[in-house]
Design an enzyme around this catalytic site. Structure first.
Site, short mmCIF file in Angstrom:
data_model
loop_
_atom_site.label_atom_id
_atom_site.label_comp_id
_atom_site.label_asym_id
_atom_site.label_seq_id
_atom_site.Cartn_x
_atom_site.Cartn_y
_atom_site.Cartn_z
N ASP A 166 9.27 3.02 1.61
CA ASP A 166 8.34 3.93 1.90
C ASP A 166 7.95 3.49 3.32
OD1 ASP A 166 5.66 4.99 2.42
OD2 ASP A 166 4.86 4.30 0.70
N PHE B 131 0.84 -1.15 0.03
CA PHE B 131 -0.08 -0.03 -0.02
C PHE B 131 0.74 1.40 -0.02
CE2 PHE B 131 -2.27 3.73 1.43
CZ PHE B 131 -3.61 3.40 0.86
N THR C 184 2.31 24.04 -5.44
CA THR C 184 1.97 25.44 -4.69
C THR C 184 2.68 25.33 -3.46
OG1 THR C 184 -0.01 25.64 -5.89
CG2 THR C 184 0.21 27.07 -4.15
N LYS D 228 1.95 10.63 7.78
CA LYS D 228 1.24 10.12 8.98
C LYS D 228 1.84 10.72 10.41
CE LYS D 228 -0.70 5.95 7.11
NZ LYS D 228 -2.18 5.70 7.43
#
Lengths: 462, 462
Positions: free
Chosen positions: B323, B214, B378, B354
């Site tokens: 990750d 995931f 941005t 997280k």
């Protein structure tokens, strides 16, 4: 010919300077944060100045700093005035890539952060999709729903613009496949195959975007973006259809027939692409378009163009998705730019971010996912940004800022036209609505020279 | 057989409840925000309770609420105790999908928000990539760089996990193509063609991910995600290579040879895919992997597996990207899970989000983009989240929380093993490191029954 909103901003700056009497330091009260708007810009050093250059050198050890213009002092900045670490005070019409809605250090935002009732919202960021806070519905009602585009009453929050575009896209795919299944549940084969990105669960579907469009920088959003090579180079992308955004001739009143033909041609191209891509087995599920192209050059099309585009979407039963990340929150004088279009029904999806402080999208009920966890991630937005948005919307309403934007636009663009008439070899295609718009220079080089000379004029107080 | 970290959490809850003497209301002081940790959970109604159900009905008019478990009262929540709007006080081991690092309403976070020096950071969100704040370098040094994985000194902030994975992926593509060009600039053809998603500017490149992985929900991140159909169904995706994540047998000490063979087989598969995809003209630019698979079932592999995987990446000159969105910030007893692996050199890229409160990724210098505006958007993150992270890291260090995590893990998993031995037909494959881990139930149905019965036991005080 190259155009960009920065040109326009520089012009406004120049205009503002013309009327300013003196260059003096902005007034700060004894508080850490500025509370008074400076009466004028005051540029004391080259930009970036010596302190910014020193910090740039240090930051460059940590990351690429090629985009850094200068280091800012946000304590000292106020209203439309941005102060840098070298104490240069600049009239800021770029407002953090168009993401500051009511200026720096607005008292109402300070009050919102200091309000004890909001404290836990700033401290505890929830997984909004699973455990929303007690006051979440009220918050939505006094913020996002209080300014929902006419006819839209559902909204999904997201953290940023790209995520909003990505999840809006997912909502389109979900709705398209649901219609295709005609109410039947997905097959076991679909459910299994999608886990490994295989057919039929991972279908061949496409989204139509426009030349010169900008929608974001993650893969699904970047697939719809066609502005500068540096945004796109080297990144694998789905090969999806791209239509032509009308390139209107100015002044509009002298080019009515030509512009009508241009828009008709662009709409025909869209219809053609929808047909072609259906035949090749990668049907278009929706059209994503900015009401005014921003990054791509402040390109406008007429209300009739957008009405026609919506009609095509309705006829083909595909999604009409307006990306208002840059045009929303009042910059055109109405809260959403598409309110100028007199559409026959609300757009299917309206994405937002930037000045809205939170990302997200409004949608018609048929674009609501029927299943949980499909339009989802850990945070799905940030209530602390919605607290700030609530304050912003209150100010916009109380201070009647939408009218103010209209007034400024009504004054500004005719004035820029006058300058254009004075320098017809140098300026062309003045166009604007409210406080968004642009004027073209003959070349990129000319534009850069002009911007640079404005800086210098302020610096040397010429 | 189906497993998920929720199982483990429920077990911990049960264990905690076993030791709790009484169910009484948590103590709140006169302030709006709770400042004392309740001595135990206290469940007064079904969950969701009547007030949550009423709010659910109202929220459902605005958006899909299928994932909402209950509405929370974040003012009343404290430490590891989450209080809902029905005044149910729950021991929360799920912590907002693993995104709350040091519990609810920690005094140090409250102090950070209330600190006048931080006020403008909460009020004025800058376009960090263009106008970083005066104190940005210091902030990075006292937060992200203070806990950088050993050997990594560069970091790029981003707003969320998916954006971090997406932009880390872009850094991989950029580095791969730069190596391929051997120092030459991109051609005019590349620069032009990429704007319309065409070859050669939009190259055929791929990223290798693992079954049950995931990595997020935007297109580029979702392409690497292979857990549940509901995350993936109906969304077009690049068809990239997927390798097998080792499925180890437990207890590890009884299955040494089999597990070694399993990991060897998985590594051989990776090598094979790298070869195959190079031949088919869509070379793999990098491998993305979780140090411990989270959403996919808390799947562990040995340090030797990760060492072998890194070796393969080095040999093939492709990126080794860990990750750590879910495994970072100390949950394994070391700040980063990969610190358990004794890698011969730092990973090329480490993504986080997280519990780090800000997203982003650390990277080796060769994965820095040489050009501006390529890894960009941005906001590129949010300094106000870095202010909070700074406080979190201070607490982790001062309170020696990493050691505490190790101690808890050393106590917890042998205890769960004891329970497993007591119910061998019902529980299997206990596995954990620090406070992350799981145990399997025979079926999804069994798992759900178990979780539900824990809730009920607390509710009825059995």
């Amino acid at each position: 010919m190259h155009c960009c909103s920065k040109q326009c901003l520089s012009l406004v700056w120049k205009d503002a300077l013309k009327n300013s009497r003196a260059f003096h330091r902005p007034a700060y009260c004894s508080q850490k944060i500025a509370t008074v708007e400076p009466s004028s810009p005051n540029v004391r050093t080259e930009i970036p100045g010596p302190k910014s250059r020193q910090l740039l050198k240090e930051l460059d050890r940590i990351q690429n700093t090629g985009a850094v213009q200068f280091f800012a002092d946000y304590d000292k900045s106020y209203g439309n005035y941005l102060v840098d670490v070298d104490d240069n005070c600049m009239l800021d019409l770029y407002t953090q890539i168009a993401s500051i809605p009511i200026g720096y250090n607005h008292q109402s935002l300070i009050d919102a952060v200091k309000n004890e009732n909001n404290l836990s919202t700033f401290v505890n960021r929830p997984a909004l999709g699973c455990y929303p806070p007690r006051d979440w519905i009220t918050r939505l009602q006094t913020s996002l729903l209080a300014v929902a585009p006419p006819g839209l009453s559902e909204v999904q929050t997201m953290a940023c613009g790209a995520c909003s575009v990505e999840h809006a896209q997912k909502a389109m795919f979900i709705a398209f496949q649901r219609r295709k299944r005609g109410g039947a549940p997905p097959t076991q084969e679909e459910l299994q195959s999608c886990k490994t990105n295989d057919l039929p669960g991972t279908p061949n579907l496409s989204v139509l975007s426009f030349k010169n469009a900008f929608h974001g920088r993650t893969m699904g959003a970047l697939a719809l973006t066609h502005t500068k090579p540096m945004h796109k180079l080297d990144f694998p992308q789905p090969k999806w259809p791209i239509a032509t955004f009308p390139m209107l001739k100015y002044p509009l009143e002298d080019n009515v027939r030509e512009n009508q033909a241009e828009e008709k041609r662009c709409l025909a191209e869209v219809e053609d692409l929808i047909e072609t891509w259906k035949k090749k087995g990668e049907p278009i599920v929706g059209v994503v378009i900015e009401p005014i192209q921003g990054e791509g050059g402040d390109n406008f099309a007429s209300p009739q163009f957008f009405q026609g585009l919506q009609d095509i979407c309705i006829q083909n039963d595909i999604c009409f998705n307006l990306d208002e990340v840059q045009t929303g929150c009042g910059v055109t004088g109405l809260f959403w730019a598409h309110e100028h279009f007199n559409l026959k029904q609300p757009p299917d999806i309206v994405t937002f971010s930037k000045k809205m402080l939170t990302g997200g999208f409004y949608y018609r009920s048929e674009y609501r996912s029927q299943e949980a966890f499909r339009i989802f991630n850990t945070w799905v937005g940030d209530p602390s940004k919605v607290v700030l948005l609530e304050a912003v919307i209150k100010v916009i309403k109380q201070d009647n800022l939408l009218n103010r934007v209209t007034e400024i636009g009504n004054y500004l663009w005719p004035e820029v036209e006058k300058i254009q008439k004075k320098y017809p070899d140098f300026l062309s295609r003045v166009r604007g609505l409210g406080i968004t718009g642009a004027v073209d220079f003959p070349s990129l080089d000319d534009r850069n020279k002009a911007i640079s000379s404005y800086y210098q004029k302020v610096y040397y107080n010429i």
